[in-house]
Design an enzyme around this catalytic site. Structure first.
Site, PDB file in Angstrom:
ATOM      1  N   HIS A  39       4.416 -32.788  -8.933  1.00  0.00           N
ATOM      2  CA  HIS A  39       3.325 -33.506  -8.250  1.00  0.00           C
ATOM      3  C   HIS A  39       2.837 -34.571  -9.219  1.00  0.00           C
ATOM      4  O   HIS A  39       2.225 -34.238 -10.243  1.00  0.00           O
ATOM      5  CB  HIS A  39       2.165 -32.560  -7.932  1.00  0.00           C
ATOM      6  CG  HIS A  39       2.539 -31.380  -7.083  1.00  0.00           C
ATOM      7  ND1 HIS A  39       2.403 -31.367  -5.715  1.00  0.00           N
ATOM      8  CD2 HIS A  39       3.049 -30.163  -7.409  1.00  0.00           C
ATOM      9  CE1 HIS A  39       2.806 -30.196  -5.235  1.00  0.00           C
ATOM     10  NE2 HIS A  39       3.203 -29.448  -6.238  1.00  0.00           N
ATOM     11  N   ARG A  41       0.906 -37.306  -8.299  1.00  0.00           N
ATOM     12  CA  ARG A  41      -0.443 -37.756  -7.917  1.00  0.00           C
ATOM     13  C   ARG A  41      -0.591 -39.217  -7.531  1.00  0.00           C
ATOM     14  O   ARG A  41      -1.723 -39.656  -7.314  1.00  0.00           O
ATOM     15  CB  ARG A  41      -1.456 -37.470  -9.048  1.00  0.00           C
ATOM     16  CG  ARG A  41      -1.450 -36.072  -9.603  1.00  0.00           C
ATOM     17  CD  ARG A  41      -1.975 -35.090  -8.601  1.00  0.00           C
ATOM     18  NE  ARG A  41      -2.138 -33.754  -9.165  1.00  0.00           N
ATOM     19  CZ  ARG A  41      -1.871 -32.641  -8.489  1.00  0.00           C
ATOM     20  NH1 ARG A  41      -1.422 -32.691  -7.253  1.00  0.00           N
ATOM     21  NH2 ARG A  41      -2.052 -31.465  -9.032  1.00  0.00           N
ATOM     22  N   ASP A 278       6.996 -27.379 -10.676  1.00  0.00           N
ATOM     23  CA  ASP A 278       5.761 -27.524  -9.895  1.00  0.00           C
ATOM     24  C   ASP A 278       4.666 -28.164 -10.763  1.00  0.00           C
ATOM     25  O   ASP A 278       3.491 -27.807 -10.639  1.00  0.00           O
ATOM     26  CB  ASP A 278       5.317 -26.147  -9.367  1.00  0.00           C
ATOM     27  CG  ASP A 278       4.232 -26.245  -8.306  1.00  0.00           C
ATOM     28  OD1 ASP A 278       4.006 -27.341  -7.772  1.00  0.00           O
ATOM     29  OD2 ASP A 278       3.610 -25.210  -8.022  1.00  0.00           O
TER      30      ASP A 278
HETATM   31  O1  DOR Z   1      -1.140 -24.688  -7.612  1.00  0.00           O
HETATM   32  C1  DOR Z   1      -0.710 -25.593  -6.919  1.00  0.00           C
HETATM   33  N1  DOR Z   1      -0.994 -26.870  -7.194  1.00  0.00           N
HETATM   34  N2  DOR Z   1       0.067 -25.289  -5.860  1.00  0.00           N
HETATM   35  C2  DOR Z   1       0.406 -26.230  -4.955  1.00  0.00           C
HETATM   36  O2  DOR Z   1       1.014 -25.899  -3.979  1.00  0.00           O
HETATM   37  C3  DOR Z   1      -0.036 -27.627  -5.116  1.00  0.00           C
HETATM   38  C4  DOR Z   1      -0.313 -27.924  -6.523  1.00  0.00           C
HETATM   39  C5  DOR Z   1      -1.055 -29.229  -6.711  1.00  0.00           C
HETATM   40  O3  DOR Z   1      -0.620 -30.239  -6.163  1.00  0.00           O
HETATM   41  O4  DOR Z   1      -2.066 -29.243  -7.415  1.00  0.00           O
END
Ligand code: DOR
Length: 413
Positions: A39, A41, A278
């Site tokens: 991610h 952002r 992640d």
């Molecule tokens: O802990 C998480 N953070 N799980 C997710 O599914 C999204 C992620 C985030 O984008 O912060």
């Protein structure tokens, strides 16, 4: 030897004068890692991370290609939003990039037609951002129409809601793992699996976190289903709440030591196909808010390879396994051609790592904009010394060599 962005020749001795020669004596050369879940952002929350900063953290960690999630602001749920991300990435990304398209209850057309995408992402439960598809009819419509890979964040939203009400008022972050318990994950994974079987639809289960899901998939995993695990669920567990509090809050949550062990065994026996990070950056200030105002997610893109190589040097996994879990496994699952292996004719995405020196993870050394790591203090080896993207040095002993840009990934699936 690399030329035109490709691995041109592999030989013990090559007598050609190159523009640049790298002394790899005593180091280990690996294919660049493919991180199939980050991610970054951008757009929307560039103060936490951006495609530029996230990709710089990636190459520092030996990651040369990444697949990025759609829960940005605005979310990546249309061709226009995807095009915007691609334009931004072309300007700033120092690693190769691919993007998921995010499912909503009513963007089926875009899900099946937007290009290029590595797959459709469904948040079956709410997490960071506002993407959510939890109604059976909506899920069924997405699985029934089209043939693209569907990647699911599998947690059961109805059960989460019910348990949030039961635990209302609790400010101990440890309840996070009870609210979003193993049953939440299992139910959603069962549901996604059933839909995938009904429509023979290519399914990828993101960040598997429980022994229950490993056991389910060990009994019942069709050949068109893949699953991944992230280092947070392998190396952290609920004991870490006492030490790190809300810093280790994430979705799906960290679990028990028994879950850690089951996930490792699932990786070793192939029930789990590969590793993603992640990478989910939030600032330390946000993370330190009292639970439940604290956001879920931790950064991870620049520590995954050293964590795994340190494990390998402790004799707990092999190099061949790491290459499968972090390089050629994700390439195969997402149909990314010419990446994930060191072969003549493949793209020259490489990382040269030092497996002799141990160095602690230190927040101040992190390249991610949020500058912290849940693994702070751990003594790790296998840190990249050089990372090459398309045959050019992007990361050079602690610094980014500006000027190298990644390319959009191609997907054959
Ligand atoms: O802990 C998480 N953070 N799980 C997710 O599914 C999204 C992620 C985030 O984008 O912060």
């Amino acid at each position: 030897m690399c030329s035109n962005g490709m691995i041109d020749r592999i030989d013990a001795q090559i007598d050609v004068k190159a523009d640049e020669e790298i002394d790899a004596e005593g180091k280990l050369l690996l294919p660049g890692v493919i991180d199939p879940q980050v991610h970054f952002r951008e757009p929307g929350k560039e103060r936490k991370e951006g495609l530029g900063s996230g990709s710089r953290a990636a190459v520092k960690g030996g990651v040369t290609s990444f697949l990025e999630m759609p829960n940005t602001d605005p979310p990546t749920t249309s061709q226009a939003a995807l095009d915007d991300k691609l334009r931004r990435a072309a300007r700033t990304c120092v690693a190769n990039y691919g993007f998921f398209i995010g499912a909503t209850p009513d963007n089926l057309e875009e899900l099946n037609n937007a290009k290029p995408v590595c797959g459709i992402k469904i948040f079956m439960a709410a997490s960071t951002g506002n993407l959510l598809v939890d109604r059976e009819a909506d899920l069924e419509r997405i699985f029934a129409n089209g043939d693209r890979l569907i990647a699911v964040h599998a947690e059961d939203q109805a059960r989460i809601r019910k348990r949030q009400a039961e635990f209302r008022g609790c400010t101990d972050v440890a309840v996070h793992s009870e609210i979003r318990d193993n049953e939440c994950a299992l139910r959603a994974t069962e549901r996604a699996l059933a839909l995938s079987k009904k429509y023979r639809r290519r399914l990828h289960i993101l960040h598997l976190s429980t022994r229950d899901e490993v056991e389910l998939l060990r009994r019942d995993k069709p050949p068109w289903v893949t699953a991944e695990v992230i280092p947070n669920h392998l190396f952290l567990n609920i004991n870490d709440y006492a030490k790190q509090g809300t810093l280790v809050q994430m979705n799906p949550p960290i679990r028990t030591a028994q879950d850690n062990a089951a996930l490792w065994s699932g990786l070793h026996d192939g029930v789990i196909d590969f590793i993603a990070t992640d990478h989910a950056p939030h600032t330390l200030e946000e993370k330190r808010r009292p639970y439940p105002e604290s956001p879920a997610g931790m950064p991870g893109v620049e520590t995954s390879l050293p964590l795994m190589l340190t494990r390998m040097l402790a004799g707990r996994c092999t190099l061949a396994e790491i290459l499968k879990w972090m390089c050629n496994g994700p390439a195969r699952a997402y149909g990314i051609p010419k990446k994930g292996s060191i072969l003549e004719g493949h793209d020259a995405d490489l990382t040269l790592v030092d497996t002799e020196t141990f160095r602690p993870v230190r927040n101040e050394d992190m390249f991610t904009k949020v500058r912290w790591s849940p693994f702070q203090g751990m003594e790790l080896t296998g840190w990249p010394v050089y990372t090459l993207v398309g045959g050019r040095v992007a990361y050079d002993k602690g610094t980014i060599r500006e000027g190298v840009l990644g390319k959009p990934l191609q997907f054959e699936n």
